[in-house]
Design a protein around this motif. Structure first.
Motif, PDB file in Angstrom:
ATOM      1  N   ASN A 188      -2.786  -7.698   9.267  1.00 13.14           N
ATOM      2  CA  ASN A 188      -3.202  -7.664   7.697  1.00 13.14           C
ATOM      3  C   ASN A 188      -2.608  -8.556   7.000  1.00 13.14           C
ATOM      4  N   ASN A 233      -8.982  -5.187   1.461  1.00 17.27           N
ATOM      5  CA  ASN A 233      -8.882  -6.532   1.379  1.00 17.27           C
ATOM      6  C   ASN A 233      -9.866  -7.418   1.949  1.00 17.27           C
ATOM      7  N   PHE A 245       0.986  -1.166   0.069  1.00 24.29           N
ATOM      8  CA  PHE A 245       0.137   0.117   0.255  1.00 24.29           C
ATOM      9  C   PHE A 245       0.936   1.129   0.116  1.00 24.29           C
ATOM     10  N   GLN A 254      -6.007  -5.727  -7.389  1.00 24.98           N
ATOM     11  CA  GLN A 254      -7.321  -4.840  -7.493  1.00 24.98           C
ATOM     12  C   GLN A 254      -7.883  -5.182  -8.698  1.00 24.98           C
ATOM     13  N   SER A 283      -1.212   2.484   8.168  1.00 22.36           N
ATOM     14  CA  SER A 283      -0.242   2.024   6.860  1.00 22.36           C
ATOM     15  C   SER A 283       0.911   2.807   6.760  1.00 22.36           C
ATOM     16  N   THR A 334      -1.785  -5.117   0.110  1.00 26.84           N
ATOM     17  CA  THR A 334      -3.211  -5.232  -0.651  1.00 26.84           C
ATOM     18  C   THR A 334      -3.329  -6.266  -1.610  1.00 26.84           C
ATOM     19  N   SER A 388      -6.890   0.281   3.322  1.00 27.00           N
ATOM     20  CA  SER A 388      -6.032  -1.102   2.917  1.00 27.00           C
ATOM     21  C   SER A 388      -6.705  -2.395   3.472  1.00 27.00           C
ATOM     22  N   CYS A 405     -12.869   1.885  -1.548  1.00 25.02           N
ATOM     23  CA  CYS A 405     -12.267   0.677  -1.175  1.00 25.02           C
ATOM     24  C   CYS A 405     -13.284  -0.404  -0.675  1.00 25.02           C
TER      25      CYS A 405
END
Lengths: 418, 772
Positions: free
Chosen positions: B693, B731, A25, A69, A51, A66, B727, B766
């Protein structure tokens, strides 16, 4: 959502997601000094942001991973990985579930499923997960065909399929050039230089991990892509080992025939197989790709039957002053003896001294003769020596030799010093 | 593909010959009959066509022939015919459902992110076993379309806010805003009469003053100019901008100033050209100046302080700043000083404050103008009494370039998915709901309502005469107006609205116009030197192009900044004046995140900031990982390990090492080992959001979707402050989509969670709700 309706028909839902590498990220650091209007607000917000890298908040590239996408691009030589999930959307237990994932390319159909055995039962809200991998070896349309068959509680056998199509693209453009070097006195062919131009035709930077030439049996290869400075070699491409989109890089290799072939090399004519390039690259977070070219072939320089090479030539000569060169004439044919006649044709600048049309005598196969010649130039500058003609009287065949070499013609009275 | 016998001489190859064989001066290759002249080095070029046949992946050598045969499209069809053996078995039964399913997919494209497009199975409908291969062309189009669509969507997302906003908001705003008479709509329109009534009211509450428009004393000509009639009186009430004051006072004389304001040269055009609202602007200025804390003195006294030489005036601009951010200024360089300042900030000892501030000012404002600009500035300084002529195009003439963009994506989504009732619960600050001042602005920023904050800067700038449509009109700058610009542009950047930021940056050129230096305003900022533009704004200006796909330009700008900084440093080292905040310089450079130079810059920064070595080296390593250069990355990671060992104490360093190891594993495709490493980090630091994460992400790659999902979900529920981050949410929503057909409901739950915590700058994309 498509499946909302579909699940009225089907108890199971199939979802597929391509697993490219996750990405790190990036946050958008904007800093300011404490005396600026926002005060410490920006830095405080950045510190609170999970982050950011603690202690170095203004680093743009964070550590948070992440998921991919979008499907992205897939290139020949890369590995296609995909998550296949079959989820029981219904309230009942489903039995005998068989999930099959095939990849249909233009030429073949591959089974990618890890296991081909059926799952006995799937409870509501449970998943069957599979991650498939496939190294892509063909360009063009690929279709991932996922088939699910199962039995409901009532014993009904159901089946459905989903298709996922993607295009495999070319990642690299490779061009090659051969340079045949001819070293002094030795055999007819020896070193070959291969220049390979590799262009990144993807849209992202590419780290070239390995670009090597795997030579064919006849050759040994030396890579000329590092400059040895001191103890460590440094790449000719500098410190940055990656290739930006549309950038091209030249790799250079020197191939020498192995000794056992070198002797025969004179005889080898026409096409020879040089070897193939093996290219390994990596992109985002180590996403790997590997390709090999087909066998690179080159046409050995055709010397024909008679080869004329220069043994001796001055590099600088005086204007209108005769100078000597020595030519070597080799009969390259395997069994034919030649009877040669030499003709010398003047060009506008080069004038041959001596008799044109003289007999050189018989030349037996694989032998050569040395021929001293005299000529002078009437024009200053870099002059090309041209105009030799050899005629084989047996076959009535004429061989022309032009642009044999260059000499620099200077005027002695007005030398370079003045 | 065969090497053609191109024995035509090429100059290129001849050159190359020069090196290898000039002495032996090659034997000419013989070409039969032909007249071609063989050079020593035969030059061949061939273009290897990288199609299936030419390029085979290593393992596949043997089958190459095979592929050769099969490469044509016809083959593909025939292969397709033999398609799934079982298709006949159920075609009849379930084909409709499949079709339906697909069509739905078309409508809603639920998983643009998940997969390539689902293929239509129409061909299969026919019960015949011979299935025609899908017409590739068509599908390609479809594919393209879909891609485009997703791209479009993104764009639209960005583009939307400005459009959306005015309607719902403006009405809403009207009410509270009446007081200020700046409705967003009006604000947007160049011709605005808003200030005619508004300013008086604005004045009391709105401390534009704190440091703000106190120097509204310095007005942009564009609005005070209109006041010609009243201007004679004006100086009594309010300080006009220095240049203007000269303009007015010197009016009788032959005056180069009239050239300066070319648009205003004749008195007739003077009024008409300038903004119609100009008249009202002046009162605005008055009003603004009144409430300023420093200007405790009534307006009238201002006339005297206008003589800049008095120390009390010196304090005027800086003091409020310290009010605004007590104790914050100058901390880096002089902690002691900041305390001092804090003490003085409220006190009545303007003299001491003045001294302190000017010292700090000098330090922070230092900047070296270009030669040309320097000349202009010198002439301003020397020709105190006859304002210099400066060409218009040498001035920065900024103005807002777009209308309000305010809007709240989260609220819009709530309205759409949860209904009006639910959306009413969403309460965030808007530009109108806070004080129309720097304090309000800070409030908006700190509550993460950056969109609203941008709006507020727009209003404040409009008040300063640099509003919408004002770009291209001469104006004056103050320290505060540029701070506002900085905040505005910084927020736009943070919001990812790069084009907008670039557009508004345009007017500032390369931030080197003479009117961006204090020397240009000898009256308003007597004795003050250096750049009005904050250093951070220069950094932002340099950084911006890289986000717009112009990294080279960013580099150029950063390098030219670096050059100036270096010169300043050199000056300092030689004991002369002109110091720069070099500490921040290096920090800023760190952001120069263009891959090419990143590592080099970072390296030098590592030396400047040893205490952050581990983080920085890891960062460099990650950059290399991202590029794909694992070896080099590992080198940096090893250095991190060394650095951590050298420190030796505490657990903290270990997390860096473990993290880095995890990333290396990841890039080697060993997700399970990466997972182990991330889990080890969690043992040391269980709350580490990144490791949590990332561990979850690894699980997914290991095919353990449910576990992964469970972990992330748990995190978000347990500690929303930490994990309601775009983020993580991204996810999570991705996994929802992968897991279940009911992802929309689950996403909506997340939306609600977000709604009560996040400001309007939250990146609602997101949640991936929009595409459905």
């Amino acid at each position: 959502m498509d499946v909302n309706q579909a699940k009225q028909e089907h108890l199971l839902a199939l979802k597929v997601m391509r697993l490219t590498k996750p990405t790190l990220f990036t946050n958008m650091p904007v800093t300011c000094e404490d005396r600026d209007l926002p005060g410490d607000l920006f830095s405080r917000l950045m510190k609170e942001d999970p982050s950011t890298v603690k202690g170095a908040e203004s680093l743009m590239l964070g550590e948070m991973l992440t998921l991919p996408q979008n499907f992205g691009n897939i290139f020949l030589g890369e590995t296609f990985s995909s998550y296949i999930s079959v989820h029981n959307d219904s309230a009942q237990v489903v039995k005998d579930i068989l999930v099959k994932a095939d990849l249909q390319t233009s030429s073949q159909r591959l089974n990618l499923s890890a296991s081909n055995s059926a799952v006995a039962e799937l409870k509501p809200e449970c998943c069957i997960d599979d991650v498939i991998h496939h190294e892509v070896k063909e360009i063009g349309t690929h279709i991932l065909v996922c088939a699910v068959s199962y039995t409901t509680q009532s014993g009904e056998k159901l089946y459905f399929r989903k298709f996922f199509k993607f295009q495999v693209l070319k990642p690299l453009d490779v061009k090659t050039k051969f340079y045949n070097a001819e070293s002094d006195l030795s055999s007819v062919t020896d070193e070959v230089f291969l220049e390979a131009q590799i262009q990144n035709i993807t849209t992202s930077p590419m780290f070239m991990e390995k670009v090597s030439l795997e030579p064919s049996l006849m050759y040994n290869v030396t890579e000329l892509n590092t400059v040895t400075a001191g103890d460590s070699g440094e790449s000719t491409f500098g410190k940055m080992s990656y290739l930006q989109p549309m950038d091209t890089r030249q790799y250079l290799y020197c191939l020498k025939p192995k000794p056992e072939f070198a002797e025969k090399a004179g005889v080898i004519k026409g096409v020879t197989v040089i070897g193939k390039l093996d290219i390994v690259w990596k992109t985002n977070l180590g996403e790997r790709g590997r390709l090999q070219t087909s066998q690179l072939q080159r046409m050995a320089p055709g010397y024909g039957d008679v080869r004329l090479s220069l043994e001796l030539i001055p590099d600088t000569v005086n204007l209108e002053e005769p100078f000597d060169i020595t030519c070597k004439i080799t009969n390259c044919s395997s069994e034919r003896t030649m009877d040669l006649v030499l003709e010398m044709c003047n060009t506008s600048s080069i004038h041959w001294c001596g008799v044109s049309g003289r007999q050189l005598g018989k030349l037996s196969p694989s032998s050569s003769l040395y021929l001293p010649l005299k000529l002078l130039s009437s024009v200053q500058g870099l002059q090309s020596i041209s105009g030799l003609r050899l005629t084989d009287t047996f076959l009535k065949r004429t061989y022309e030799y032009d642009d044999i070499a260059q000499v620099c013609v200077v005027c002695p009275f007005n030398g370079p010093d003045s | 593909m065969e090497s053609h016998e191109s024995q035509t001489p090429r100059p290129m190859s001849l050159d190359i010959v020069g090196d290898t064989g000039n002495n032996q001066s090659g034997d000419p290759a013989l070409s039969e009959v032909s007249s071609a002249q063989p050079p020593e080095v035969v030059f061949q070029e061939e273009n290897i066509d990288l199609d299936g046949e030419a390029f085979i992946t290593p393992q596949d050598d043997s089958s190459s022939d095979n592929m050769l045969d099969k490469l044509n499209d016809q083959m593909m069809e025939s292969v397709m015919i033999s398609d799934s053996p079982n298709n006949s078995e159920d075609d009849t039964g379930h084909m409709e459902s499949l079709l339906e399913q697909f069509e739905d997919g078309e409508d809603s494209e639920p998983k643009e992110s998940e997969c390539a497009e689902e293929m239509e199975e129409k061909a299969m409908v026919s019960p015949k076993i011979t299935v025609e291969a899908p017409p590739p062309a068509l599908e390609d189009e479809a594919a393209d379309e879909e891609q485009q669509v997703s791209a479009m969507e993104r764009e639209v997302e960005y583009a939307k806010p400005p459009e959306d906003t005015p309607s719902p908001r403006s009405t809403e705003l009207q009410e509270p805003f009446d007081a200020n008479k700046v409705t967003p709509k009006e604000e947007a329109i160049p011709v605005c009469t808003i200030f005619s009534q508004g300013n008086q009211q604005r004045a009391p509450g709105q401390a534009l003053a704190p440091d703000g428009f106190q120097p509204a004393l310095v007005k942009s000509p564009s609005f005070s100019s209109g006041v010609e009639a009243s201007s004679r009186l004006a100086p009594l009430v309010c300080q006009p901008s220095p240049s203007l004051s000269k303009f007015f006072t010197d009016n009788g004389h032959v005056n180069p100033a009239s050239d300066f304001f070319d648009s205003f040269t004749t008195s007739s055009s003077f009024i008409s050209v300038s903004n119609p609202n100009a008249e009202s602007m002046l009162p605005a200025g008055v009003a603004e100046s009144q409430p300023s804390p420093t200007a405790v003195s009534p307006p009238a006294p201002h006339t005297t302080p206008q003589k800049p030489t008095t120390p009390s005036l010196l304090t005027a601009p800086p003091a409020p700043e310290s009010l605004a951010q007590p104790g914050s200024a100058g901390t880096t360089l002089q902690p002691a000083f900041s305390q001092l300042q804090a003490v003085f900030s409220g006190s009545d000892d303007p003299f001491a404050t003045a001294l302190n501030m000017s010292e700090a000012d000098r330090r922070y404002d230092a900047w070296l103008p270009s030669e040309e600009t320097r000349k202009v500035l010198i002439s301003v300084a020397t020709q105190q009494h006859s304002p210099v002529f400066v060409e218009r195009d040498r001035l920065s003439m900024p103005g807002l370039r777009f209308d309000n963009l305010q809007g709240d994506a989260v609220k819009d989504l709530m309205l759409r998915f949860l209904g009006e009732q639910a959306s009413l619960k969403r309460q965030v600050f808007t530009a109108s709901s806070v004080e129309q001042s720097f304090a309000g602005l800070q409030q908006l920023i700190s509550t993460k309502n950056w969109r609203a904050a941008v709006d507020l800067t727009g209003r404040l700038l409009t008040a300063h005469g640099q509003g919408y449509g004002k770009s291209g009109q001469p104006t004056t700058h103050t320290a505060d107006s540029l701070q506002l610009w900085f905040v505005r542009l910084a927020l736009l950047t943070k919001l990812g609205l790069f084009q907008n930021a670039e557009l508004e940056f345009e007017a500032f050129g390369n931030l080197d116009q003479p009117d961006l230096y204090y020397e240009y305003y000898p009256t308003a900022y007597p004795g003050r030197r250096g750049s009005v533009v904050p250093f951070s704004m220069r950094v932002l200006h340099a950084d911006l192009p890289q986000y717009l796909g112009k990294p080279q330009e960013s580099l150029d700008r950063l390098h030219s900044m670096k050059t100036v900084c270096q010169r300043i440093l050199d000056n300092l080292e030689q004991g002369t004046a002109e110091d720069g905040s070099m500490i921040s310089v290096t920090q800023e450079n760190r952001q120069a995140s263009i891959q090419l130079w990143r590592s080099q810059m970072y390296n030098s920064i590592v030396q400047h900031e040893p205490e952050r070595k581990a983080q920085l080296l890891s960062g460099i390593g990650r950059i290399f990982l991202q590029i794909g250069d694992i070896k080099t990355a590992e080198k940096y990671f090893q250095e991190v390990e060394k650095a951590c060992q050298a420190k030796g104490d505490g657990q903290n360093p270990d997390t860096y090492v473990l993290m880095n190891r995890a990333f290396v594993h990841l890039s080697q495709n060993s997700y399970s080992e990466a997972h182990v490493s991330f889990s080890e980090v969690l043992k040391i630091d269980p709350k580490n959001p990144v490791a949590n994460n990332n561990a979850a992400v690894c699980l997914l790659y290991l095919g353990r979707l449910k576990e992964s999902l469970g972990q992330l979900e748990g995190l978000v529920q347990r500690d929303p402050t930490l994990y309601l981050h775009e983020s993580v949410l991204f996810n999570l929503t991705t996994m929802y989509e992968l897991e279940s057909s009911r992802s929309t409901q689950k996403k909506q739950a997340l939306l609600e969670a977000v709604a009560c915590r996040e400001g309007d700058s939250f990146n609602a994309q997101c949640l991936k709700l929009v595409s459905s």
